[in-house]
Motif scaffolding. Sequence first.
Motif, PDB file in Angstrom:
ATOM      1  N   ASP A 237      66.235   1.747   9.649  1.00 38.85           N
ATOM      2  CA  ASP A 237      67.403   1.449  10.506  1.00 38.85           C
ATOM      3  C   ASP A 237      68.373   1.211  10.470  1.00 38.85           C
ATOM      4  OD1 ASP A 237      65.595  -0.012  11.412  1.00 38.85           O
ATOM      5  OD2 ASP A 237      65.380   0.227  13.426  1.00 38.85           O
ATOM      6  N   GLY A 276      62.374   5.829  12.465  1.00 38.32           N
ATOM      7  CA  GLY A 276      62.131   6.541  12.047  1.00 38.32           C
ATOM      8  C   GLY A 276      60.724   7.450  11.660  1.00 38.32           C
ATOM      9  N   GLU A 280      63.785  11.464   8.181  1.00 33.22           N
ATOM     10  CA  GLU A 280      65.194   9.929   7.823  1.00 33.22           C
ATOM     11  C   GLU A 280      64.953   9.624   6.670  1.00 33.22           C
ATOM     12  OE1 GLU A 280      64.790   8.670  11.947  1.00 33.22           O
ATOM     13  OE2 GLU A 280      65.484   9.951  13.329  1.00 33.22           O
ATOM     14  N   PHE A 281      63.619   9.075   6.446  1.00 36.50           N
ATOM     15  CA  PHE A 281      63.147   7.921   5.534  1.00 36.50           C
ATOM     16  C   PHE A 281      63.748   8.995   4.112  1.00 36.50           C
ATOM     17  CE2 PHE A 281      59.350   5.826   7.811  1.00 36.50           C
ATOM     18  CZ  PHE A 281      60.721   5.242   7.687  1.00 36.50           C
TER      19      PHE A 281
END
Length: 445
Positions: A237, A276, A280-281
């Motif tokens: 992040d 996350g 998102e990853f």
Amino acid sequence: MTKIGLISLGCAKNLVDSEHMLARLRAAGYEITDDISEATVGIVNTCGFIEAAKTEAIETILDVARYKQVGELQGLIVTGCLAQRYRSEIQTELPEVDAICGTGSYDNIVDAVRDVLAGKKAAYLHDMTSAALEGARDRLTPSYTAYLKIAEGCSNRCGYCIIPKLRGPYRSRQLADVLSEAQALAASGVKELIVIAQDITKYGLDLPAHTRLLPTLLRELCKLDFTWIRLHYLYPDQITDELIEVIAQQPKIVKYLDIPLQHVSERILRAMHRPGNQAEFTALLQTLRQRIPGLVLRTSLIVGLPGETDEEFAALCDFLQEARIERTGVFEFSPEEGTEAAMLPDQIDDDIKHQRRLTVEELQSGVIDDYNLSRIHETLDVLCEGWDNDSRLYFGRTYADSVEVDGKVYFSSEIPVQAGEFIPVRIENSLGADLEGVRVGGNLQ
């Protein structure tokens, strides 16, 4: 002359602490020995992160203690995370230990040595934030590789992790001090600089200006006489566009990023107090690979957090199959006392945790095989680390292989090679986690 022997356990950050202690001891006039059996005073700098590390530390302490009967040992000092975490237990249950220094008391190592030589029991347990972040180091790494610790402690407060209670909050070193140390390392012949902290992406945010200093630091490091600059660890992040740009544009920064994800289930991640989710990853990894050609990724994962369902574990496996992260370390959840996760309901049976770890490792072995096969017939720059008597080959690492955690490249050479030289090697075979090849052309340096 009094001889001091030191055994350093655990992570690279702990190793740097050991190097600082050795420098203080040498400056005080003590002789340093690599052979603990001939030491007058033995020091074990411990890790106390998870159960396996604690077991290793206790076994090492007892192994060193036996030299009081069969060697020259007059005193035994325990330092580091285990001393910080279990100071009372060490004092009461390990009478073999003569002194302890907690993580805020590395500066007192000379005092501790003098105490035990005088026959005194001693304990130095100052505030965790009181130990100096600067100072000379007697390096324990090969001459061509060095760690550069840019911050101490951690403020992330992950639910499963005890480190903030052992190391204190995140504390960045001043940029000028970091660069001064880096300049000295470059002047000493270091070719591979490994930038470390519990989270290097937050470097500078705790200083008065509250500025992200990692991109600035990296630009300055790239001006120095290093061949490789390696980064450990980047939290997902905290990776900014500016940081990605610097990594992509600076050729000295190796295209190998260690980004601990820990899981992909949003529910599990929130229980961990981690950021996350899977989407998102996935987007982050795609962005990194698009913007940084040749990128190799490493991550760490935890399986078996309390309440992890079969479906959540299956989603993690699916993610790994799709993401094809080249290097993955997987750990079974360890319920460490003093952490929030240890108190969660629905603790998972050890056998299930073990089987889940084996499943991930099997998946990952296929990813490694595919990656290694893709490198056959390529010529890669290899940092030679030495000669292997068993295979009768030299061995070393590529940019895609960090110290101790990744594979090796074994290679033949008709010309003698010295450790620390960069050698062009044509890859000809995959050996599981390792590669095999032959030297082509001359040295790169």
